[in-house]
Design an enzyme around this catalytic site. Structure first.
Site, short mmCIF file in Angstrom:
data_model
loop_
_atom_site.label_atom_id
_atom_site.label_comp_id
_atom_site.label_asym_id
_atom_site.label_seq_id
_atom_site.Cartn_x
_atom_site.Cartn_y
_atom_site.Cartn_z
N CYS A 1 0.81 -1.23 0.00
CA CYS A 1 0.00 0.00 0.00
C CYS A 1 0.84 1.28 0.00
O CYS A 1 0.31 2.37 -0.17
CB CYS A 1 -0.92 0.02 1.22
SG CYS A 1 0.01 0.00 2.75
N CYS B 1 -1.41 -4.91 7.38
CA CYS B 1 -1.10 -3.63 8.02
C CYS B 1 -0.43 -3.82 9.38
O CYS B 1 0.32 -2.95 9.84
CB CYS B 1 -2.37 -2.82 8.21
SG CYS B 1 -3.39 -2.73 6.75
#
Ligand code: FES
Length: 143
Positions: free
Chosen positions: A49, A123
């Site tokens: 990301c 994440c």
């Protein structure tokens, strides 16, 4: 009459209450590191990301335990909540030993958070990777 309806208060958000709490009230976050003295610092990035994480640690060198863990991220809610929880885990109860902190896995953090949505699991790796880098930095620079 004005519309008082909240657009986004997090109530119907995909995260559980623990994750929301750590997102809305991140623990040990360091916004301005100008005068912060640390023993180790690590940076990690997420190729998936493009987000970035920085972690600073202070170490009780006599006990080889993490005394402080600060962090800042340019990342999403999952990254914020995961790293907030990680910073609590490595500093609670007098601090985690360096040896144990090196073995800390994203799964351990996710478990303490009560889970993350599958598409947000990656994440949680950001904080963990930056912590490992900070520990390496500490080891390379300790007297
Ligand atoms: Fe980038 Fe979560 S989407 S850290």
């Amino acid at each position: 009459m004005k519309n008082k309806k909240k657009i986004c208060d997090g109530e119907n958000w995909l995260y559980n209450d623990i994750v929301k709490d750590h997102f809305f009230h991140p623990r040990n976050i360091l916004i301005d590191d100008t005068d912060y003295e640390y023993d180790g610092m690590g940076i990690s990035g997420n190729a998936f990301c493009g987000d970035v994480m920085i972690v600073w640690i202070r170490v009780d060198s006599k006990k080889e335990k993490i005394a402080e863990c600060k962090w800042r991220t340019f990342g999403c809610a999952s990254a914020i909540a995961s790293t907030s929880m990680m910073s609590v885990m490595v500093t609670e109860k007098g601090g985690m030993s360096i040896k144990k902190a090196e073995k800390l896995k994203p799964e351990n953090i996710i478990k303490r958070l009560g889970g993350l949505p599958d598409k947000k699991l990656h994440c949680s790796v950001l904080g963990d990777k930056a912590l490992i880098q900070a520990i390496l930095d500490y080891k390379n620079n300790r007297p």
